[in-house]
Design an enzyme around this catalytic site. Structure first.
Site, PDB file in Angstrom:
ATOM      1  N   ASN A 388      40.391  33.571  32.329  1.00 55.34           N
ATOM      2  CA  ASN A 388      39.948  32.894  31.115  1.00 55.34           C
ATOM      3  C   ASN A 388      39.700  33.906  29.996  1.00 55.34           C
ATOM      4  O   ASN A 388      40.420  33.947  29.005  1.00 55.34           O
ATOM      5  CB  ASN A 388      38.679  32.087  31.404  1.00 55.34           C
ATOM      6  CG  ASN A 388      38.372  31.096  30.290  1.00 55.34           C
ATOM      7  OD1 ASN A 388      39.007  31.116  29.250  1.00 55.34           O
ATOM      8  ND2 ASN A 388      37.394  30.246  30.501  1.00 55.34           N
ATOM      9  N   ASP A 389      38.700  34.768  30.200  1.00 55.52           N
ATOM     10  CA  ASP A 389      38.297  35.680  29.126  1.00 55.52           C
ATOM     11  C   ASP A 389      39.432  36.600  28.668  1.00 55.52           C
ATOM     12  O   ASP A 389      39.530  36.928  27.493  1.00 55.52           O
ATOM     13  CB  ASP A 389      37.113  36.527  29.581  1.00 55.52           C
ATOM     14  CG  ASP A 389      35.896  35.667  29.897  1.00 55.52           C
ATOM     15  OD1 ASP A 389      35.765  34.596  29.273  1.00 55.52           O
ATOM     16  OD2 ASP A 389      35.102  36.052  30.766  1.00 55.52           O
ATOM     17  N   VAL A 390      40.310  36.991  29.615  1.00 56.19           N
ATOM     18  CA  VAL A 390      41.336  37.979  29.268  1.00 56.19           C
ATOM     19  C   VAL A 390      42.452  37.400  28.411  1.00 56.19           C
ATOM     20  O   VAL A 390      43.316  38.131  27.925  1.00 56.19           O
ATOM     21  CB  VAL A 390      41.950  38.640  30.526  1.00 56.19           C
ATOM     22  CG1 VAL A 390      40.897  39.441  31.262  1.00 56.19           C
ATOM     23  CG2 VAL A 390      42.605  37.621  31.432  1.00 56.19           C
TER      24      VAL A 390
END
Lengths: 462, 108
Positions: A388-390
């Site tokens: 998600n964050d990447v």
């Protein structure tokens, strides 16, 4: 304590060289395993030699303690799942720091006996080891709790935290200076308690995604504490070994922080400035487009080029093998498939490489971020599995976001994006991902292993 | 040269060596490197053995033995877990060659 004979000094020198070769080996894929083995040999030989020259008492209890510690260490190391590796490293680092602090306290007990004059430097080194060692211990325990999700992985803040932290640091320095004038056990024990406090307060405000950097930093701290204890005990192998770890650990911390586009100070204290709690637990009810496995199978099956972005969620679901099967089937159909590995994918830099290696994914298919980021524009479908964050564009666009400035994989440049997610819950960093609401994004909800299995049979049926 | 300066010299040179040897590490190996370095500072075990071996009271002995257990966990566990991680990096060379045809390995 008796003087160290020359032959022992030479053995220590050899052990120190082995440590250097170990670190050297560990930084290249070819020699990494040999390097680790050399380190283990050096450490073992240095420890065994002590029993032959030092005229020790209590040898039997010491050996029993070593056996107990070895069994605990080996069991922990063999039983741990690869997904839980960061926690285990944190824990091992913590006990090392704790041991260094206890050794320094026992040395202080010896120094405070009448007739002993340890000298200024030794007293400073002792105070340093007590504070830093116990700080590394308590900090590692909090890190472990965050990664194991025994406590929230979000930054923990309370009013007055920065003040208490600052007072803790100032008091530690003041008492360390006092140790030089009037060394006493009482001050030593208070220093240990202050170290515990500072360690906890240092890690509490750090957000989940940044915790790996903190492990690396605490690792370097333990190294320096061990180096200082080497000076206290006049032991070269402790000094050299500890310093090597302290220096390389500090450097590695900076490298990792660089990979996230952050400064170490920002990682440690960013949350204190406030404003980094963007999207704090709020789940949006904006519309998203979700699809079934058959829809996604058609997207993938007729694509020319697919990039897979694997994340921690993939490993938690133990779905690496199913993913590899899917990739094999797609490759046979003539689709070009690559894996895009973000440097901090997983819960620790380089963690995803370990996890995919475990699933025997061919090394050639794993592309590092800088190599693959230019290829997203020509990519038909990006399949984001448990990450998600990447791939969160907020890192580029939203200065308030805690991940702002982190280089990301340009998944949003591809023609189609498919997210495999369990729920709409935000990622480890706790921020909502705008890409989820993009019109070209399809969401496939469900457990990653389950969904990948269905996807696999759907692609086979095309 | 006074003795403290000798120790300082060893320290400063070790700092440079420590940075130099890992300066070219690829991000692929960050995790094993961190774990391996972690194991190396388990050498504090040597210090723990020394202070325990010269303990003069029961309290000192107990504290020392706790330190020995903790340091051993750090050192032994650290090297074993690093080896386990690195094993996976070396093992994958074989399947890499037959990745297209070998489907049976995935089920195992």
């Amino acid at each position: 304590m008796i003087d160290t004979p020359v032959w022992v000094q030479l053995v220590y020198l050899a052990a120190a060289v082995f440590f250097i070769l170990a670190l050297k080996g560990l930084s290249s894929p070819k020699h990494a395993r040999t390097g680790n083995l050399l380190g283990a040999i050096g450490a073992t030989v240095a420890v065994v030699v002590v029993f032959f020259y030092a005229e020790l008492d209590n040898v039997v209890p010491i050996l029993v303690a070593i056996v107990i510690g070895s069994i605990a260490g080996v069991l922990g190391a063999q039983r741990v799942q690869m997904t839980q590796m960061p926690q285990l490293v944190a824990l091992f680092n913590g006990v090392g720091g704790g041991a260094a602090a206890l050794v320094a306290l026992l040395e202080l007990a010896d120094m405070t006996e009448p007739g002993h004059d340890p000298g200024t430097f030794a007293l400073i080194a002792t105070a340093f080891t007590i504070v830093v060692g116990s700080g590394a211990f308590s900090g590692s325990v909090v890190t472990f709790a965050k990664l194991q999700e025994l406590m929230t992985s979000r930054p923990v803040l309370f009013p007055g935290l920065p003040v208490i932290f600052a007072l803790g640091v100032i008091a530690s320095v003041a008492l360390s200076v006092m140790t030089v004038w009037t060394p006493s056990m009482l001050i030593g024990i208070v220093l240990g308690l202050l170290g515990l406090l500072v360690g906890v307060l240092l890690v509490l405000p750090v957000g989940g995604a940044d915790v790996p950097i903190v492990i690396s930093l605490l690792n370097a701290g333990t190294g320096l504490a061990v180096a200082a204890s080497g000076y206290i005990l006049q032991n070269t192998v402790l000094l050299v070994g500890g310093t090597l770890v302290g220096a390389s650990g500090t450097f590695l911390t900076l490298l990792m922080a660089g990979a996230m586009g952050r400064s170490v100070a920002n990682i440690l204290f960013g949350a204190l400035k406030g404003g980094s709690t963007l999207g704090a637990g709020e789940t949006s009810d904006r519309p998203v487009r979700s699809g079934g496995p058959e829809d996604v199978a058609i997207l993938l099956g007729y694509a020319d080029k697919v990039i897979i972005v694997p994340g921690y969620g993939l490993a938690v679901a133990q779905a690496q093998h199913t993913l590899r099967e899917l990739v094999d089937v797609l490759t046979e159909r003539g689709t070009k498939v690559d894996y895009a590995i973000h440097p901090v994918a997983g819960r620790m830099p380089g963690h995803m490489n370990v996890l995919l290696a475990e699933a025997q994914v061919p090394y050639e298919q794993l592309k590092e971020m800088d190599d693959i980021n230019g290829e997203f524009k020509q990519t038909d479908v990006v399949l984001v599995v448990g990450a998600n964050d990447v791939v969160n564009p907020a890192a580029r666009t939203t200065p308030r976001a805690p991940i702002y400035g982190m280089p990301i994989l340009n998944a949003d440049e591809a023609r189609q994006v498919v997210f495999m997610k369990r729920s709409m819950r935000p990622g480890f960093a706790g921020i909502e991902n705008e890409l989820l609401f993009d019109p070209k994004t399809t969401l496939l909800f469900g457990d990653a292993k389950d969904s990948l299995g269905k996807l696999l049979s759907a692609v086979k049926g095309l | 040269m006074s003795e403290a300066v000798v120790w300082l010299t060893i320290f400063v040179l070790s700092v440079f060596v420590g940075i130099e040897v890992i300066s070219k590490v690829s991000s692929t190996l960050h995790t094993p490197l961190m774990s391996g370095a972690n194991a190396i500072h388990g050498i504090i075990l040597l210090g723990a053995i020394l202070v325990t071996g010269y303990a003069e009271s029961t309290v000192q002995l107990v504290v020392g033995l706790i330190a020995v257990v903790m340091a051993t966990v750090n050192m032994v566990g650290g090297f074993v877990v690093t080896d386990r991680m690195l094993q996976m990096f070396t093992r994958k060379k074989k399947p890499a060659k037959s990745a297209g045809t070998d489907q049976s390995g995935a089920a195992a």
